[in-house]
Motif scaffolding. Structure first.
Motif, PDB file in Angstrom:
ATOM      1  N   GLN A 213      15.797  55.302  36.975  1.00 33.78           N
ATOM      2  CA  GLN A 213      16.950  54.948  37.799  1.00 33.78           C
ATOM      3  C   GLN A 213      17.363  56.113  38.697  1.00 33.78           C
ATOM      4  OE1 GLN A 213      17.828  51.755  37.414  1.00 33.78           O
ATOM      5  NE2 GLN A 213      19.218  51.879  39.159  1.00 33.78           N
ATOM      6  N   ALA A 217      17.391  56.253  42.830  1.00 37.29           N
ATOM      7  CA  ALA A 217      18.560  56.694  43.584  1.00 37.29           C
ATOM      8  C   ALA A 217      18.195  57.818  44.550  1.00 37.29           C
ATOM      9  CB  ALA A 217      19.657  57.153  42.623  1.00 37.29           C
ATOM     10  N   GLY A 244      22.824  56.862  47.757  1.00 43.49           N
ATOM     11  CA  GLY A 244      22.125  57.368  46.574  1.00 43.49           C
ATOM     12  C   GLY A 244      22.939  57.198  45.310  1.00 43.49           C
ATOM     13  N   SER A 247      23.130  53.607  44.196  1.00 35.48           N
ATOM     14  CA  SER A 247      21.846  53.093  43.719  1.00 35.48           C
ATOM     15  C   SER A 247      21.650  53.320  42.224  1.00 35.48           C
ATOM     16  CB  SER A 247      20.690  53.743  44.488  1.00 35.48           C
ATOM     17  OG  SER A 247      20.691  53.310  45.825  1.00 35.48           O
ATOM     18  N   LEU A 248      22.461  54.185  41.628  1.00 34.87           N
ATOM     19  CA  LEU A 248      22.389  54.375  40.178  1.00 34.87           C
ATOM     20  C   LEU A 248      22.845  53.125  39.437  1.00 34.87           C
ATOM     21  CD1 LEU A 248      23.828  58.001  39.885  1.00 34.87           C
ATOM     22  CD2 LEU A 248      21.457  57.297  39.527  1.00 34.87           C
ATOM     23  N   THR A 254      22.408  49.076  45.328  1.00 33.25           N
ATOM     24  CA  THR A 254      21.750  49.246  46.629  1.00 33.25           C
ATOM     25  C   THR A 254      22.394  48.375  47.693  1.00 33.25           C
ATOM     26  OG1 THR A 254      19.662  49.783  45.542  1.00 33.25           O
ATOM     27  CG2 THR A 254      19.552  49.112  47.840  1.00 33.25           C
TER      28      THR A 254
END
Length: 351
Positions: A213, A217, A244, A247-248, A254
């Motif tokens: 993950q 990211a 970024g 995105s975790l 995202t």
């Protein structure tokens, strides 16, 4: 033991219920501490595969842990000194644009133009008038000020929590093997070997998931910065950092970052409709690449969970524990599926 006296039975029952309520209240009051511990354990499991890899390459565990800690600290320090000044500079520029944006809001030409650009589906001027009316109410101003104060307190608590999590992560990383052995000793000797094997598989899957993950990211953040710099989007470093970090979060991270970036590119005087359109097309393509190319290859050794289970687990985890719940839900689901596959189903087949 049989209790024949009704008074004694009621007293014992009341004490039992009271003790249960006290335990639940204690857990509720310790929710923040338990959250810190959960995040630290999650991060420690993410660092453990790297430590194990170094151990397999003839590093003693204390040395391997020291190398990993120094490496992570070096990466974080490098990012802070390389990216933070750019982010601060661009945030300063963004705040400097606020008076200009306020003057634009007071004119109606941009609103009508944007309404025409959207095909008349949204009356932008009506939205602006509603926001302006809301801000002119003194009671709402007080509410906003209180919210700003709460945000400041939240930021301070976040910094304090981050320091605590870092310290706990270092401690758990250094003592993870000992902690796992201590847990294994609580299992009867006849089942200890099997339990230890399952435990190692679960922790390894969680660790690989964390690494995967974080890698996704980083990919999104770096590619976003390169792309936004090429198209000369406003505040490229800030927007790439947001992309970024979001995105975790599985599933929605995202797309949430993409929506924010496109919305910023649409702000009059900051971006342009063309820039926003190009950014929207890029993120639509990137999400397909991430879903069908990056994620399967990065996560192929981490967790193996069907798509429907991923969605259900992420939604359930997010509802229970927010962002943290969404982060840990998928590896927990993978762990449950592993236990069902290797323990529950073989037991049922033997009956």
């Amino acid at each position: 033991m049989k209790v024949k006296n009704a008074f004694t039975l009621g007293l014992v029952g009341t004490l039992g219920v009271g003790l249960g309520v006290v335990i639940l209240l204690a857990i509720g009051n310790l929710a923040t501490v338990l959250t810190y511990i959960g995040i630290a354990v999650f991060l420690a499991l993410g660092l453990d595969p790297i430590v194990s890899w170094l151990e397999r390459h003839h590093f003693r565990r204390p040395v391997a842990i020291l190398v990993v800690v120094i490496g992570v600290a070096g990466i974080i320090t490098g990012l802070v000194f390389a990216v933070l000044p750019i982010i601060i500079d661009q945030l300063t520029q963004l705040f400097a644009q606020i008076p200009h944006l306020a003057s634009l809001l007071q004119s109606s030409s941009w609103a009508s133009n944007l309404t025409d650009s959207l095909g008349g589906f949204i009356d932008v001027q009506a939205v602006v008038d509603a926001v302006t009316k809301y801000l002119q109410d003194p009671g709402n101003i007080t509410t906003i000020a209180g919210g700003a104060l709460a945000v400041g307190v939240g930021i301070a608590n976040g910094i304090f929590g981050t320091v605590i999590v870092v310290i706990l992560t270092l401690f758990f990383t250094a003592n993870l093997a000992l902690m796992k052995r201590s847990v294994y000793l609580l299992v009867p000797a006849s089942k200890r070997e099997r339990f230890a094997d399952l435990g190692e598989q679960v922790t390894e899957a969680v660790g690989r998931y964390v690494i995967g993950q974080v890698t996704l990211a980083l990919c999104n953040g770096v590619l976003s910065f390169v792309f936004l710099s090429i198209i000369q989007a406003p505040y490229a470093a800030v927007l790439a950092f947001i992309a970024g970090m979001l995105s975790l979060i599985p599933l929605v991270g995202t797309i949430s970052g993409s929506v924010i970036i496109v919305a910023v590119c649409l702000i009059p005087g900051v971006g342009s409709p063309l820039t926003a359109l190009v950014a929207a097309i890029y993120y639509l393509v990137y999400m397909q690449v991430e879903a069908y190319l990056l994620s399967p290859n990065i996560m192929k050794r981490a967790v193996s969970v069907p798509g429907s289970v991923v969605v259900i687990a992420a939604l359930a985890g997010g509802s229970l524990l927010g962002v943290l719940g969404a982060l840990v839900a998928i590896p927990i689901a993978a762990s449950i599926m592993l236990i069902v596959k290797q323990v529950v189903i073989p037991i049922q087949n033997e009956r």
